[in-house]
Design an enzyme around this catalytic site. Structure first.
Site, PDB file in Angstrom:
ATOM      1  N   ASN A  25      -4.946   1.941  -1.257  1.00 14.12           N
ATOM      2  CA  ASN A  25      -5.441   0.583  -1.524  1.00 14.12           C
ATOM      3  C   ASN A  25      -6.151   0.514  -2.873  1.00 14.12           C
ATOM      4  O   ASN A  25      -6.623  -0.548  -3.278  1.00 14.12           O
ATOM      5  CB  ASN A  25      -6.386   0.122  -0.415  1.00 14.12           C
ATOM      6  CG  ASN A  25      -7.739   0.789  -0.493  1.00 14.12           C
ATOM      7  OD1 ASN A  25      -7.840   1.938  -0.933  1.00 14.12           O
ATOM      8  ND2 ASN A  25      -8.780   0.076  -0.085  1.00 14.12           N
ATOM      9  N   ASP A  50      -9.965   2.460   2.377  1.00 10.49           N
ATOM     10  CA  ASP A  50     -10.049   1.864   3.724  1.00 10.49           C
ATOM     11  C   ASP A  50     -10.658   2.886   4.690  1.00 10.49           C
ATOM     12  O   ASP A  50     -11.405   2.523   5.603  1.00 10.49           O
ATOM     13  CB  ASP A  50      -8.654   1.480   4.239  1.00 10.49           C
ATOM     14  CG  ASP A  50      -8.070   0.290   3.494  1.00 10.49           C
ATOM     15  OD1 ASP A  50      -8.844  -0.546   3.008  1.00 10.49           O
ATOM     16  OD2 ASP A  50      -6.827   0.212   3.395  1.00 10.49           O
ATOM     17  N   THR A 109       3.595  -0.673  21.402  1.00  8.66           N
ATOM     18  CA  THR A 109       4.807   0.141  21.466  1.00  8.66           C
ATOM     19  C   THR A 109       4.350   1.596  21.553  1.00  8.66           C
ATOM     20  O   THR A 109       3.929   2.197  20.555  1.00  8.66           O
ATOM     21  CB  THR A 109       5.666  -0.084  20.199  1.00  8.66           C
ATOM     22  OG1 THR A 109       5.836  -1.496  20.022  1.00  8.66           O
ATOM     23  CG2 THR A 109       7.018   0.590  20.305  1.00  8.66           C
ATOM     24  N   ARG A 129       5.179   4.532  19.074  1.00  9.52           N
ATOM     25  CA  ARG A 129       4.544   4.566  17.751  1.00  9.52           C
ATOM     26  C   ARG A 129       3.162   5.226  17.838  1.00  9.52           C
ATOM     27  O   ARG A 129       2.743   5.935  16.935  1.00  9.52           O
ATOM     28  CB  ARG A 129       4.379   3.158  17.183  1.00  9.52           C
ATOM     29  CG  ARG A 129       5.663   2.511  16.738  1.00  9.52           C
ATOM     30  CD  ARG A 129       5.390   1.194  16.018  1.00  9.52           C
ATOM     31  NE  ARG A 129       4.956   1.399  14.638  1.00  9.52           N
ATOM     32  CZ  ARG A 129       4.346   0.479  13.902  1.00  9.52           C
ATOM     33  NH1 ARG A 129       4.066  -0.714  14.408  1.00  9.52           N
ATOM     34  NH2 ARG A 129       3.985   0.735  12.659  1.00  9.52           N
ATOM     35  N   LYS A 168       0.807  -1.230   0.000  1.00 10.00           N
ATOM     36  CA  LYS A 168       0.000   0.000   0.000  1.00 10.00           C
ATOM     37  C   LYS A 168       0.841   1.281   0.000  1.00 10.00           C
ATOM     38  O   LYS A 168       0.445   2.272  -0.590  1.00 10.00           O
ATOM     39  CB  LYS A 168      -0.966   0.006   1.189  1.00 10.00           C
ATOM     40  CG  LYS A 168      -2.078  -1.028   1.049  1.00 10.00           C
ATOM     41  CD  LYS A 168      -3.048  -0.912   2.215  1.00 10.00           C
ATOM     42  CE  LYS A 168      -4.107  -1.988   2.130  1.00 10.00           C
ATOM     43  NZ  LYS A 168      -5.105  -1.867   3.211  1.00 10.00           N
TER      44      LYS A 168
HETATM   45  P1  ATR Z   1      -0.907  -2.988   9.534  1.00 14.84           P
HETATM   46  O1  ATR Z   1      -0.372  -2.226   8.359  1.00 14.84           O
HETATM   47  O2  ATR Z   1      -1.783  -4.140   9.156  1.00 14.84           O
HETATM   48  O3  ATR Z   1      -1.566  -2.118  10.550  1.00 14.84           O
HETATM   49  P2  ATR Z   1       1.652  -3.161  10.917  1.00 14.84           P
HETATM   50  O4  ATR Z   1       2.119  -1.871  10.347  1.00 14.84           O
HETATM   51  O5  ATR Z   1       2.609  -4.319  10.928  1.00 14.84           O
HETATM   52  O6  ATR Z   1       0.364  -3.725  10.182  1.00 14.84           O
HETATM   53  O7  ATR Z   1       1.120  -2.884  12.384  1.00 14.84           O
HETATM   54  C1  ATR Z   1       0.711  -3.923  13.206  1.00 14.84           C
HETATM   55  C2  ATR Z   1       0.066  -3.340  14.458  1.00 14.84           C
HETATM   56  O8  ATR Z   1      -0.414  -4.409  15.271  1.00 14.84           O
HETATM   57  C3  ATR Z   1       1.034  -2.554  15.312  1.00 14.84           C
HETATM   58  O9  ATR Z   1       0.312  -1.520  15.957  1.00 14.84           O
HETATM   59  C4  ATR Z   1       1.512  -3.611  16.313  1.00 14.84           C
HETATM   60  O10 ATR Z   1       1.991  -3.083  17.508  1.00 14.84           O
HETATM   61  P3  ATR Z   1       3.556  -2.645  17.646  1.00 14.84           P
HETATM   62  O11 ATR Z   1       3.673  -1.299  17.001  1.00 14.84           O
HETATM   63  O12 ATR Z   1       3.803  -2.613  19.109  1.00 14.84           O
HETATM   64  O13 ATR Z   1       4.356  -3.700  16.927  1.00 14.84           O
HETATM   65  C5  ATR Z   1       0.226  -4.349  16.546  1.00 14.84           C
HETATM   66  N1  ATR Z   1       0.412  -5.715  17.032  1.00 14.84           N
HETATM   67  C6  ATR Z   1       0.815  -6.784  16.325  1.00 14.84           C
HETATM   68  N2  ATR Z   1       0.865  -7.880  17.104  1.00 14.84           N
HETATM   69  C7  ATR Z   1       0.485  -7.483  18.344  1.00 14.84           C
HETATM   70  C8  ATR Z   1       0.326  -8.154  19.596  1.00 14.84           C
HETATM   71  N3  ATR Z   1       0.564  -9.461  19.731  1.00 14.84           N
HETATM   72  N4  ATR Z   1      -0.081  -7.414  20.648  1.00 14.84           N
HETATM   73  C9  ATR Z   1      -0.352  -6.088  20.533  1.00 14.84           C
HETATM   74  N5  ATR Z   1      -0.214  -5.422  19.376  1.00 14.84           N
HETATM   75  C10 ATR Z   1       0.194  -6.104  18.300  1.00 14.84           C
END
Ligand code: ATR
Length: 265
Positions: free
Chosen positions: A89, A104, A150, A153, A68
């Site tokens: 998208n 989206d 995190t 972020r 994307k």
């Molecule tokens: P997308 O583009 O689908 O949003 P991404 O950029 O990889 O995917 O982001 C994934 C999100 O899911 C992030 O906010 C991630 O949190 P972190 O920034 O801390 O990595 C969150 N996420 C993924 N697995 C997680 C988990 N097990 N518990 C809590 N948050 C999770």
């Protein structure tokens, strides 16, 4: 005969061809338009899309993760939302030019029971899906709080998109809760991973989980049991797809036909 397609991750796009084909049939465009899936290696993405845009057979493509951001970067023009979100998208090919949209954001708003203007809303996550949700909700005037595993972020994305980062949210305070993380897909415990417990939800609240699974997610099951209105990822998939099809064809597709196709297994 204009062609359309989805490009991206197989799991993310597996339902789109059936859904879009059903919509085209309902519009009486099945003989004219086709919608398929294109398997393109990530390293070939830009070169292959440039060829599609130049060739003239394709009217446009939907783009899923992980392309994307690249889709936006390679576009000649982009909507305000796509630029703010930093991802597209939907690409439309117009006389060799590539125009980027992000449906989206609008798809999320259309999947909700009401607009949440001025309401407090809580978004979990800070990735690409979260950016679309935060931008869309802030744009309609909701007060958006962002929580992310995190925290840094969440702070960065909130500052950029006009929201507020939160560390210890009180779920009952929000009119809408949106989960954009993949929690619930990979077997982790939703109520360990997110700042929620099964009894956090309140009647009258709306809870949207972008994850799409066959059974309602643990998040939505708990929310529904508490009397919340629940919206799943498939409804959002339908709504973003309908907006994309409208951009390409200029016609308003049947949401009902798309829902039926997407939920048929
Ligand atoms: P997308 O583009 O689908 O949003 P991404 O950029 O990889 O995917 O982001 C994934 C999100 O899911 C992030 O906010 C991630 O949190 P972190 O920034 O801390 O990595 C969150 N996420 C993924 N697995 C997680 C988990 N097990 N518990 C809590 N948050 C999770």
């Amino acid at each position: 005969m204009p062609s359309l397609a989805v490009i991206g991750h197989p799991v993310a796009h597996s339902r789109s061809p059936d859904m879009q084909t059903a919509a085209l049939a309902e519009l009486g465009l099945a003989g004219e338009w086709t919608y398929g899936a294109l398997d393109i290696a990530p390293e070939d993405f830009e070169a292959e899309v440039a060829v599609l845009a130049a060739e003239g057979d394709y009217a446009g493509v939907n783009i899923t993760v992980p392309h994307k951001e690249a889709a936006l970067t390679m576009a000649d023009e982009a909507s305000e939302g796509a630029r703010a979100i930093g991802a597209a998208n939907t690409l439309s090919f117009r006389e060799g030019r590539i125009v980027a949209d992000n449906t989206d954001a609008g798809g999320l708003l259309r999947s909700l029971p009401h607009p949440f203007i001025g309401d407090r809303v809580l978004v979990f996550g800070a990735g690409g899906a979260a950016r679309a949700a935060i931008w869309a909700l802030a744009d309609v005037g909701a007060q958006v709080d962002v929580w992310n595993r995190t925290a840094g972020r969440a702070e960065a994305v909130a500052a950029e998109l006009g929201a507020r980062a939160v560390v210890d949210p009180e779920p009952g305070d929000y009119a809408l809760i949106v989960n954009t993380t993949a929690v619930g897909l990979a077997g982790e415990d939703t109520f360990e991973a997110l700042p929620l417990s099964p009894d956090s939800f309140v009647t009258g609240q709306t809870v949207l989980d972008m994850v799409y699974t066959e059974e309602p997610s643990a998040l939505l099951a708990a929310a529904e049991a508490a009397g919340a209105t629940v919206v799943d990822g498939l409804e959002m998939l339908v709504q973003q797809g309908a907006l994309s099809l409208r951009i390409w064809t200029g016609e308003e597709p049947s949401i009902e036909a798309m829902r039926t196709a997407v939920r048929r297994d």
